[in-house]
Design an enzyme around this catalytic site. Structure first.
Site, PDB file in Angstrom:
ATOM      1  CB  THR A   1     -18.902  34.067  23.898  1.00 38.07           C
ATOM      2  OG1 THR A   1     -18.319  33.753  25.177  1.00 38.07           O
ATOM      3  CG2 THR A   1     -17.828  33.950  22.824  1.00 38.07           C
TER       4      THR A   1
ATOM      5  N   GLY B   1     -15.249  39.878  20.582  1.00 41.30           N
ATOM      6  CA  GLY B   1     -14.778  38.573  21.011  1.00 41.30           C
ATOM      7  C   GLY B   1     -15.499  38.056  22.231  1.00 41.30           C
TER       8      GLY B   1
ATOM      9  CE  LYS C   1     -16.147  30.567  27.906  1.00 41.16           C
ATOM     10  NZ  LYS C   1     -16.000  31.886  27.247  1.00 41.16           N
TER      11      LYS C   1
ATOM     12  CG  HIS D   1     -13.288  27.835  28.896  1.00 42.43           C
ATOM     13  ND1 HIS D   1     -14.062  26.964  28.165  1.00 42.43           N
ATOM     14  CD2 HIS D   1     -12.594  28.570  27.983  1.00 42.43           C
ATOM     15  CE1 HIS D   1     -13.849  27.165  26.873  1.00 42.43           C
ATOM     16  NE2 HIS D   1     -12.963  28.137  26.737  1.00 42.43           N
ATOM     17  CG  HIS D   2     -10.799  31.300  32.707  1.00 41.13           C
ATOM     18  ND1 HIS D   2     -11.691  32.280  33.062  1.00 41.13           N
ATOM     19  CD2 HIS D   2     -10.621  31.415  31.366  1.00 41.13           C
ATOM     20  CE1 HIS D   2     -12.042  32.981  31.992  1.00 41.13           C
ATOM     21  NE2 HIS D   2     -11.411  32.474  30.941  1.00 41.13           N
TER      22      HIS D   2
ATOM     23  N   GLY E   1     -19.063  29.550  23.909  1.00 42.66           N
ATOM     24  CA  GLY E   1     -19.534  29.788  22.550  1.00 42.66           C
ATOM     25  C   GLY E   1     -18.910  28.828  21.555  1.00 42.66           C
ATOM     26  CB  THR E   2     -15.482  27.419  21.278  1.00 42.48           C
ATOM     27  OG1 THR E   2     -14.873  28.711  21.199  1.00 42.48           O
ATOM     28  CG2 THR E   2     -14.752  26.463  20.357  1.00 42.48           C
TER      29      THR E   2
END
Length: 229
Positions: free
Chosen positions: A79, A77, A140, A136-137, A146-147
């Site tokens: 990235t 999971g 990261k 994001h936080h 990646g999304t």
């Protein structure tokens, strides 16, 4: 099922919790215990049915090299390591291992990716400009996410456009907010996904591990198999 979780960050801890809730035996290794993948010896890895990695890009590559070389079944999971994807796929194939990777293990994000494809195809040639914003936080590591990269690829392929711009924002403890926008002089269409918790990622990863142990060795992308879980 015996699951080894690599990474004891917020998502890794939740993955371990979800796996235990689903009746699996769970062992977790944090970064200090597994520096440079040193803990992942063949006898140790052989004690598990599946390995789930939520670490950091460099660590994930080291972990994959160690685990896939033993023929292990891995769900990754993490990235930000996809420049090495072809190498990792090749390693899995040569050693009879399984690699199930994905930019996002949330089922609803996968639905968004499919909608992005439909959106791009429907607006193809209609003069729309596409852009993506992801938030994001602050901890990261990779940017853009990646999304967001996957969203861009989907739209580019479907709409026949190049270089969909992505703005990456890092603030607070935001779980994940992705916004795909198409606009022209006449109107604007917006597709949004917002995560309120990491649990969706954790549940998807554990279900992916349950799925991959039942499959023949090989390389799999979560976007291709999530409807089978």
């Amino acid at each position: 099922m015996r699951i080894l979780v690599l990474g004891q960050g917020k998502t890794g801890k939740l993955v371990a919790d979800v796996a235990a809730e689903r009746g699996h035996s769970v062992h977790v290794l944090d970064a200090k215990e597994n520096k440079d993948a040193a803990a992942l010896t063949p006898p140790f890895v052989a004690g598990f049915d599946a390995v789930i990695d939520f670490t950091a890009p460099e660590a994930a590559v080291q972990n994959m090299r160690a685990c896939l070389a033993t023929g292990a079944k891995m769900v990754v999971g993490t990235t930000g390591w996809y420049a090495k994807l072809a190498d990792m796929r090749g390693l899995a194939e040569r050693r009879g291992g399984s690699l199930l990777h994905g930019t996002n293990f949330s089922v609803s994000v996968q639905a968004m990716l499919q909608l992005a494809t439909a959106m791009g195809a429907a607006l193809k040639g209609a003069g729309y400009e596409f852009r993506i914003t992801e938030t994001h936080h602050v901890t990261k590591v990779d940017a853009p996410s990646g999304t967001a990269i996957s969203l861009g690829e989907m739209v580019q392929n479907a709409a026949g456009v190049d270089n969909v711009p992505i703005e990456a924002i890092r603030e607070g403890d935001v779980m994940g907010l992705h916004v795909l926008e198409a606009s022209n002089a006449s109107d604007r269409l917006v597709l949004t996904h917002e995560s309120f918790s990491r649990r969706g990622f954790a549940e998807g990863a554990v279900r992916a591990a349950e799925w991959v142990v039942q499959q023949k060795p090989g390389s799999y992308d979560f976007r291709d198999i999530y409807t089978k879980l």
